[in-house]
Write an enzyme that holds these catalytic residues in place. Structure first.
Site, PDB file in Angstrom:
ATOM      1  N   GLY A  46      -7.695   1.376  -8.115  1.00  0.00           N
ATOM      2  CA  GLY A  46      -6.702   2.374  -7.733  1.00  0.00           C
ATOM      3  C   GLY A  46      -5.912   1.853  -6.544  1.00  0.00           C
ATOM      4  O   GLY A  46      -6.399   0.990  -5.803  1.00  0.00           O
ATOM      5  N   GLN A  51      -0.845   2.647   0.982  1.00  0.00           N
ATOM      6  CA  GLN A  51      -1.505   1.345   1.143  1.00  0.00           C
ATOM      7  C   GLN A  51      -0.513   0.187   1.058  1.00  0.00           C
ATOM      8  O   GLN A  51      -0.826  -0.934   1.458  1.00  0.00           O
ATOM      9  CB  GLN A  51      -2.580   1.143   0.057  1.00  0.00           C
ATOM     10  N   CYS A  89     -12.559  -0.312  -0.525  1.00  0.00           N
ATOM     11  CA  CYS A  89     -11.131  -0.020  -0.497  1.00  0.00           C
ATOM     12  C   CYS A  89     -10.353  -1.305  -0.233  1.00  0.00           C
ATOM     13  O   CYS A  89     -10.761  -2.098   0.611  1.00  0.00           O
ATOM     14  CB  CYS A  89     -10.869   0.997   0.618  1.00  0.00           C
ATOM     15  N   LEU A  90      -9.261  -1.479  -0.952  1.00  0.00           N
ATOM     16  CA  LEU A  90      -8.429  -2.671  -0.757  1.00  0.00           C
ATOM     17  C   LEU A  90      -7.890  -2.751   0.669  1.00  0.00           C
ATOM     18  O   LEU A  90      -7.575  -3.835   1.146  1.00  0.00           O
ATOM     19  CB  LEU A  90      -7.259  -2.673  -1.752  1.00  0.00           C
ATOM     20  N   HIS A 131     -10.722   9.535  -3.871  1.00  0.00           N
ATOM     21  CA  HIS A 131     -10.473   8.469  -2.896  1.00  0.00           C
ATOM     22  C   HIS A 131      -8.961   8.274  -2.704  1.00  0.00           C
ATOM     23  O   HIS A 131      -8.478   8.194  -1.571  1.00  0.00           O
ATOM     24  CB  HIS A 131     -11.137   7.177  -3.398  1.00  0.00           C
ATOM     25  N   GLU A 132      -8.217   8.224  -3.819  1.00  0.00           N
ATOM     26  CA  GLU A 132      -6.768   7.989  -3.719  1.00  0.00           C
ATOM     27  C   GLU A 132      -6.053   9.190  -3.096  1.00  0.00           C
ATOM     28  O   GLU A 132      -5.111   9.026  -2.324  1.00  0.00           O
ATOM     29  CB  GLU A 132      -6.169   7.670  -5.098  1.00  0.00           C
ATOM     30  N   HIS A 135      -6.168   9.014   0.540  1.00  0.00           N
ATOM     31  CA  HIS A 135      -5.163   8.110   1.116  1.00  0.00           C
ATOM     32  C   HIS A 135      -3.860   8.863   1.411  1.00  0.00           C
ATOM     33  O   HIS A 135      -3.193   8.583   2.402  1.00  0.00           O
ATOM     34  CB  HIS A 135      -4.852   6.958   0.155  1.00  0.00           C
TER      35      HIS A 135
HETATM   36 ZN    ZN Z   1      -8.632   2.886  -0.838  1.00  0.00          ZN
END
Ligand code: ZN
Length: 159
Positions: A46, A51, A89-90, A131-132, A135
């Site tokens: 995702g 991000q 997480c990226l 999670h997204e 963000h």
């Molecule tokens: Zn993330």
């Protein structure tokens, strides 16, 4: 075009994002394509717009049926039952943690054509969506994690 993924410490990751206005422009469609490309190239499941430096309420998710785009998502009917799983997480590379999430949620969103969609998500898919959505509210999983499991290991799930 591959976009640069911001990492923890960047203020844009902590801002509350604003809804995307209709009609959806061709610039937005190009941005969505870039987000999908960036997510796959980074081996993520995702990726949320903040991000990559845009504080808009939009994220992309990899599913078995291909990439999904969720614009202006709203969560409802969150299950009382929660599940604890490890996630990463990226934007927080090399860090993983155990996070408690609702086992299932209903997500209402606009697809890239601007059509309203309602979807019930369970298990891992439900976790990715929560999670997204975090963000979009400037929340990183490390704030929700009650235990950091490892640092520098092989990615389990980068969301
Ligand atoms: Zn993330």
């Amino acid at each position: 075009m591959r976009l640069t993924i911001l990492t923890e410490g960047d203020k844009k990751l902590r801002k509350k994002s604003v809804p995307v206005n209709q009609p959806f422009t061709s610039e937005l469609q190009d941005f969505i394509k870039d987000m999908i490309e960036t997510m796959y190239q980074a081996d993520g499941v995702g990726l949320a717009a903040p991000q990559v430096g845009h504080n808009l309420r939009l994220f992309v998710v990899a599913s078995k049926k291909g990439p999904l785009v969720m614009i202006n998502p709203a969560l409802s009917k969150k299950s009382l039952r929660k599940q604890i799983e490890e996630e990463g997480c990226l934007s927080v590379p090399g860090v993983y943690g155990l996070v408690k999430r609702h086992r299932s949620v209903t997500v209402t969103y606009l697809d890239k054509r601007g059509e309203k969609q309602v979807q019930r998500a369970e298990g891992f898919f439900s976790r990715v969506i929560q999670h997204e959505t975090d963000h979009l509210d400037g929340i990183l999983f490390i704030e929700r994690a009650h235990k950091i499991t490892k640092a520098g290991g092989k990615p389990v799930t980068n969301l």
